[in-house]
Design a protein around this motif. Sequence first.
Motif, PDB file in Angstrom:
ATOM      1  N   LEU A 106    -145.352   5.110  12.819  1.00  0.00           N
ATOM      2  CA  LEU A 106    -144.392   4.197  12.516  1.00  0.00           C
ATOM      3  C   LEU A 106    -144.122   3.611  13.854  1.00  0.00           C
ATOM      4  CD1 LEU A 106    -141.575   3.808   9.845  1.00  0.00           C
ATOM      5  CD2 LEU A 106    -140.875   3.558  12.397  1.00  0.00           C
ATOM      6  N   VAL A 107    -144.428   2.088  13.664  1.00  0.00           N
ATOM      7  CA  VAL A 107    -144.427   1.328  15.246  1.00  0.00           C
ATOM      8  C   VAL A 107    -143.094   0.483  15.102  1.00  0.00           C
ATOM      9  CG1 VAL A 107    -145.415  -0.252  16.400  1.00  0.00           C
ATOM     10  CG2 VAL A 107    -146.729   1.173  15.295  1.00  0.00           C
ATOM     11  N   VAL A 108    -142.268   0.537  16.137  1.00  0.00           N
ATOM     12  CA  VAL A 108    -141.109  -0.006  16.217  1.00  0.00           C
ATOM     13  C   VAL A 108    -141.252  -0.790  17.558  1.00  0.00           C
ATOM     14  CG1 VAL A 108    -138.476   0.360  16.766  1.00  0.00           C
ATOM     15  CG2 VAL A 108    -139.905   1.986  15.331  1.00  0.00           C
ATOM     16  N   TYR A 109    -140.803  -2.065  17.316  1.00  0.00           N
ATOM     17  CA  TYR A 109    -141.212  -3.252  18.467  1.00  0.00           C
ATOM     18  C   TYR A 109    -139.468  -3.632  19.028  1.00  0.00           C
ATOM     19  CZ  TYR A 109    -141.389  -7.773  20.463  1.00  0.00           C
ATOM     20  OH  TYR A 109    -141.258  -9.121  21.162  1.00  0.00           O
ATOM     21  N   LEU A 110    -139.302  -3.090  20.010  1.00  0.00           N
ATOM     22  CA  LEU A 110    -138.002  -3.455  20.852  1.00  0.00           C
ATOM     23  C   LEU A 110    -137.927  -4.699  21.434  1.00  0.00           C
ATOM     24  CD1 LEU A 110    -136.945  -0.100  22.063  1.00  0.00           C
ATOM     25  CD2 LEU A 110    -136.304  -0.956  19.979  1.00  0.00           C
ATOM     26  N   LYS A 111    -137.506  -5.578  20.817  1.00  0.00           N
ATOM     27  CA  LYS A 111    -137.422  -6.947  21.180  1.00  0.00           C
ATOM     28  C   LYS A 111    -136.424  -7.707  22.145  1.00  0.00           C
ATOM     29  CE  LYS A 111    -138.473 -11.394  18.877  1.00  0.00           C
ATOM     30  NZ  LYS A 111    -138.683 -11.865  17.602  1.00  0.00           N
ATOM     31  N   ALA A 112    -136.665  -8.379  23.120  1.00  0.00           N
ATOM     32  CA  ALA A 112    -135.516  -8.979  24.018  1.00  0.00           C
ATOM     33  C   ALA A 112    -136.116 -10.134  24.544  1.00  0.00           C
ATOM     34  CB  ALA A 112    -135.263  -7.790  25.139  1.00  0.00           C
ATOM     35  N   SER A 113    -135.222 -10.800  24.876  1.00  0.00           N
ATOM     36  CA  SER A 113    -135.721 -12.252  25.381  1.00  0.00           C
ATOM     37  C   SER A 113    -136.274 -12.092  26.953  1.00  0.00           C
ATOM     38  CB  SER A 113    -134.575 -13.270  25.651  1.00  0.00           C
ATOM     39  OG  SER A 113    -133.525 -12.763  26.656  1.00  0.00           O
ATOM     40  N   ALA A 114    -136.795 -13.192  27.363  1.00  0.00           N
ATOM     41  CA  ALA A 114    -137.734 -13.049  28.915  1.00  0.00           C
ATOM     42  C   ALA A 114    -136.630 -12.805  29.772  1.00  0.00           C
ATOM     43  CB  ALA A 114    -138.492 -14.281  28.860  1.00  0.00           C
ATOM     44  N   ASP A 115    -135.331 -13.742  29.676  1.00  0.00           N
ATOM     45  CA  ASP A 115    -134.518 -13.810  30.610  1.00  0.00           C
ATOM     46  C   ASP A 115    -133.580 -12.533  30.719  1.00  0.00           C
ATOM     47  OD1 ASP A 115    -134.852 -16.191  31.319  1.00  0.00           O
ATOM     48  OD2 ASP A 115    -133.367 -17.117  29.950  1.00  0.00           O
ATOM     49  N   GLU A 116    -133.213 -11.591  29.324  1.00  0.00           N
ATOM     50  CA  GLU A 116    -132.687 -10.382  29.403  1.00  0.00           C
ATOM     51  C   GLU A 116    -133.755  -9.473  30.128  1.00  0.00           C
ATOM     52  OE1 GLU A 116    -130.099  -7.654  28.559  1.00  0.00           O
ATOM     53  OE2 GLU A 116    -129.727  -9.639  28.157  1.00  0.00           O
ATOM     54  N   LEU A 117    -135.246  -9.313  29.748  1.00  0.00           N
ATOM     55  CA  LEU A 117    -135.938  -8.474  30.434  1.00  0.00           C
ATOM     56  C   LEU A 117    -135.905  -8.681  31.763  1.00  0.00           C
ATOM     57  CD1 LEU A 117    -138.949  -8.976  27.759  1.00  0.00           C
ATOM     58  CD2 LEU A 117    -137.561  -6.965  27.776  1.00  0.00           C
ATOM     59  N   PHE A 118    -136.054  -9.658  32.421  1.00  0.00           N
ATOM     60  CA  PHE A 118    -136.075  -9.845  33.646  1.00  0.00           C
ATOM     61  C   PHE A 118    -134.587  -9.490  34.440  1.00  0.00           C
ATOM     62  CE2 PHE A 118    -135.509 -12.384  37.660  1.00  0.00           C
ATOM     63  CZ  PHE A 118    -136.744 -12.054  38.363  1.00  0.00           C
ATOM     64  N   CYS A 119    -133.603  -9.621  33.839  1.00  0.00           N
ATOM     65  CA  CYS A 119    -132.310  -9.152  34.291  1.00  0.00           C
ATOM     66  C   CYS A 119    -132.600  -7.486  34.496  1.00  0.00           C
ATOM     67  CB  CYS A 119    -131.240  -9.521  33.617  1.00  0.00           C
ATOM     68  SG  CYS A 119    -130.775 -11.211  33.650  1.00  0.00           S
ATOM     69  N   ARG A 120    -133.116  -6.812  33.404  1.00  0.00           N
ATOM     70  CA  ARG A 120    -133.272  -5.283  33.522  1.00  0.00           C
ATOM     71  C   ARG A 120    -134.178  -4.850  34.469  1.00  0.00           C
ATOM     72  NH1 ARG A 120    -133.579  -4.677  26.816  1.00  0.00           N
ATOM     73  NH2 ARG A 120    -131.482  -5.655  26.546  1.00  0.00           N
ATOM     74  N   ILE A 121    -135.215  -5.607  34.800  1.00  0.00           N
ATOM     75  CA  ILE A 121    -136.372  -5.039  35.624  1.00  0.00           C
ATOM     76  C   ILE A 121    -136.565  -5.686  36.948  1.00  0.00           C
ATOM     77  CG2 ILE A 121    -137.492  -4.197  33.512  1.00  0.00           C
ATOM     78  CD1 ILE A 121    -139.321  -6.761  33.846  1.00  0.00           C
ATOM     79  N   ALA A 122    -135.471  -6.617  37.313  1.00  0.00           N
ATOM     80  CA  ALA A 122    -135.830  -7.505  38.421  1.00  0.00           C
ATOM     81  C   ALA A 122    -135.822  -6.636  39.743  1.00  0.00           C
ATOM     82  CB  ALA A 122    -134.757  -8.404  38.643  1.00  0.00           C
ATOM     83  N   LYS A 123    -134.972  -5.436  39.786  1.00  0.00           N
ATOM     84  CA  LYS A 123    -135.050  -4.956  41.004  1.00  0.00           C
ATOM     85  C   LYS A 123    -135.827  -3.537  40.886  1.00  0.00           C
ATOM     86  CE  LYS A 123    -130.452  -6.455  42.073  1.00  0.00           C
ATOM     87  NZ  LYS A 123    -129.106  -6.281  42.286  1.00  0.00           N
ATOM     88  N   ASP A 124    -136.776  -3.419  40.048  1.00  0.00           N
ATOM     89  CA  ASP A 124    -137.557  -1.981  39.804  1.00  0.00           C
ATOM     90  C   ASP A 124    -138.881  -2.440  40.571  1.00  0.00           C
ATOM     91  OD1 ASP A 124    -139.108   0.055  38.915  1.00  0.00           O
ATOM     92  OD2 ASP A 124    -138.607  -0.164  36.908  1.00  0.00           O
ATOM     93  N   SER A 125    -138.905  -1.758  41.569  1.00  0.00           N
ATOM     94  CA  SER A 125    -140.345  -1.846  42.339  1.00  0.00           C
ATOM     95  C   SER A 125    -141.489  -1.196  41.686  1.00  0.00           C
ATOM     96  CB  SER A 125    -140.062  -1.148  43.814  1.00  0.00           C
ATOM     97  OG  SER A 125    -139.688   0.116  43.812  1.00  0.00           O
ATOM     98  N   ASN A 126    -141.521  -0.455  40.596  1.00  0.00           N
ATOM     99  CA  ASN A 126    -142.353   0.155  40.062  1.00  0.00           C
ATOM    100  C   ASN A 126    -143.178  -0.577  38.925  1.00  0.00           C
ATOM    101  OD1 ASN A 126    -142.693   2.622  41.526  1.00  0.00           O
ATOM    102  ND2 ASN A 126    -140.570   3.201  40.489  1.00  0.00           N
ATOM    103  N   ARG A 127    -143.197  -1.827  39.025  1.00  0.00           N
ATOM    104  CA  ARG A 127    -143.656  -2.636  37.997  1.00  0.00           C
ATOM    105  C   ARG A 127    -144.904  -3.590  38.684  1.00  0.00           C
ATOM    106  NH1 ARG A 127    -141.178  -0.896  33.237  1.00  0.00           N
ATOM    107  NH2 ARG A 127    -138.899  -0.421  33.546  1.00  0.00           N
ATOM    108  N   PRO A 128    -146.114  -3.201  38.875  1.00  0.00           N
ATOM    109  CA  PRO A 128    -147.124  -3.720  39.629  1.00  0.00           C
ATOM    110  C   PRO A 128    -147.609  -4.947  38.963  1.00  0.00           C
ATOM    111  CG  PRO A 128    -147.968  -1.610  38.529  1.00  0.00           C
ATOM    112  CD  PRO A 128    -146.544  -1.662  38.486  1.00  0.00           C
TER     113      PRO A 128
END
Length: 183
Positions: A106-128
């Motif tokens: 069963l596939v669940v898509y967790l959806k968020a806006s580009a701005d929300e996503l960027f706020c959450r990951i902006a400081k994560d250095s493990n995102r090549p």
Amino acid sequence: MTKTAVNEQIYPPLIIFIGMMGAGKTTIGRALARELSIEFIDLDHEIVQRCGVAIPTIFDIEGEDGFRKRETAVLAEVIQQKNIVLATGGGAILATENQALLKKGLVVYLKASADELFCRIAKDSNRPLLKTENPQDKVKQLLAVRSPIYEKLADITVETGNQTIYATVKKLKKAIIALQENT
């Protein structure tokens, strides 16, 4: 799809989270698995454990293509397990072979806006994939390419905006039960 009784409710034996990096797949997936008293697996963590190096290192040595081959191999193995919640990496949906594998659960898509996503990951250095001159634009580009695929694969779509993890898990459980009752 077979169903499994967990906590007196009927749930599918394999629940798979897809969505962009930062959408909450690991956090919400782990919380749902705990709520259902079943195992949680993070595909990226499985890859790291098997390779013995971090994902950015895999990207540095093998490039994105090498990483994606590893991702497909590990996904094909992990997807055979039952009574699990699986969080995939954001790009796992890109390979046609992976799309077919994902439909085994069963596939669940967790959806968020580009701005929300960027706020959450902006400081994560493990995102090549974000090691670019303009990572915010890269998030928007990735989302534009991937959103149609996420939508196509999803049995359930849940917005992960500003609600709590608990509220998201509660909403998700209701959606899963409703879907299972209609199948």
